[in-house]
Write a protein that holds these residues in place. Structure first.
Motif, PDB file in Angstrom:
ATOM      1  N   GLN A  34      20.339  56.953  82.644  1.00  0.00           N
ATOM      2  CA  GLN A  34      20.680  58.375  82.768  1.00  0.00           C
ATOM      3  C   GLN A  34      21.531  58.620  84.015  1.00  0.00           C
ATOM      4  O   GLN A  34      22.506  59.376  83.979  1.00  0.00           O
ATOM      5  N   LEU A  35      21.173  57.975  85.105  1.00  0.00           N
ATOM      6  CA  LEU A  35      21.957  58.115  86.334  1.00  0.00           C
ATOM      7  C   LEU A  35      23.348  57.498  86.166  1.00  0.00           C
ATOM      8  O   LEU A  35      24.326  57.998  86.723  1.00  0.00           O
ATOM      9  N   GLY A  36      23.429  56.412  85.405  1.00  0.00           N
ATOM     10  CA  GLY A  36      24.718  55.793  85.139  1.00  0.00           C
ATOM     11  C   GLY A  36      25.636  56.699  84.335  1.00  0.00           C
ATOM     12  O   GLY A  36      26.844  56.776  84.598  1.00  0.00           O
ATOM     13  N   ALA A  37      25.068  57.409  83.360  1.00  0.00           N
ATOM     14  CA  ALA A  37      25.869  58.354  82.584  1.00  0.00           C
ATOM     15  C   ALA A  37      26.369  59.490  83.487  1.00  0.00           C
ATOM     16  O   ALA A  37      27.529  59.921  83.368  1.00  0.00           O
ATOM     17  N   ALA A  38      25.506  59.948  84.385  1.00  0.00           N
ATOM     18  CA  ALA A  38      25.926  60.993  85.323  1.00  0.00           C
ATOM     19  C   ALA A  38      27.012  60.472  86.275  1.00  0.00           C
ATOM     20  O   ALA A  38      27.957  61.197  86.610  1.00  0.00           O
ATOM     21  N   ALA A  39      26.897  59.217  86.687  1.00  0.00           N
ATOM     22  CA  ALA A  39      27.902  58.620  87.574  1.00  0.00           C
ATOM     23  C   ALA A  39      29.239  58.490  86.850  1.00  0.00           C
ATOM     24  O   ALA A  39      30.292  58.752  87.443  1.00  0.00           O
ATOM     25  N   LEU A  40      29.202  58.091  85.604  1.00  0.00           N
ATOM     26  CA  LEU A  40      30.449  57.996  84.831  1.00  0.00           C
ATOM     27  C   LEU A  40      31.117  59.360  84.697  1.00  0.00           C
ATOM     28  O   LEU A  40      32.343  59.473  84.783  1.00  0.00           O
ATOM     29  N   ALA A  41      30.296  60.390  84.502  1.00  0.00           N
ATOM     30  CA  ALA A  41      30.850  61.747  84.398  1.00  0.00           C
ATOM     31  C   ALA A  41      31.493  62.168  85.729  1.00  0.00           C
ATOM     32  O   ALA A  41      32.569  62.779  85.726  1.00  0.00           O
TER      33      ALA A  41
END
Length: 125
Positions: A34-41
Motif C-alpha cells: 500500500q505504501l509502495g502504491a502511494a509512493a508511485l503516485a
C-alpha cells in the motif's frame, strides 16, 4: 497416584514464535504494498523526495521483527526439546512443530526478501 506431567512452556513459545513471523510478513508486505502504491503516485505527481522512505522503513521493520522472532523460536525450541527429553514433561511435539514452522518461515522470509528487493531494484539504483 502421580499428577499429570507438566507441559513445557518453552515448547509452547517455540510454536508461537515459529508461526508469528508468517503473520508479521503477511501484514508487513500488505502495508509495504500500500505504501509502495502511494509512493508511485507521489513520484508520478512529480514529488519523488522521500516517497520511498516509508516502504523501506516498513521492510526494515519486518526484517528486524522476523529476525527477532526466529531467534526466539530457535532458543525456545532447543530449550523445549531439552525439557521434554526426560520423557515426563509433555510438549515435545510443540517444540518440533515450532522449529519446523520457524524453518519454513525462514525459507519464505528469505524468498520474500529477495522478491521485495528485486521489485524495488529500480528505486534503489
Amino acid at each position: 497416584m502421580t499428577p499429570p506431567p507438566a507441559r513445557s512452556a518453552a515448547a509452547t513459545w517455540a510454536l508461537v514464535t515459529g508461526v508469528a513471523p508468517l503473520l508479521v510478513s503477511i501484514t508487513g508486505n500488505l502495508v509495504a504494498a500500500q505504501l509502495g502504491a502511494a509512493a508511485l503516485a507521489r513520484v508520478a505527481e512529480g514529488d519523488p523526495q522521500g516517497a520511498w522512505a516509508p516502504v523501506l522503513v516498513t521492510l526494515a521493520l519486518v526484517f528486524v521483527v522476523n529476525a527477532g522472532l526466529l531467534t526466539i523460536c530457535l532458543i525456545a525450541g532447543g530449550r523445549g526439546l531439552r525439557e521434554t527429553a526426560n520423557g515426563i514433561t509433555r510438549g515435545r511435539g510443540l517444540a518440533v512443530a515450532g522449529l519446523a514452522a520457524g524453518g519454513v518461515n525462514l525459507v519464505l522470509w528469505v524468498a520474500g526478501l529477495v522478491v521485495s528487493i528485486s521489485g524495488l531494484g529500480p528505486v534503489l539504483a
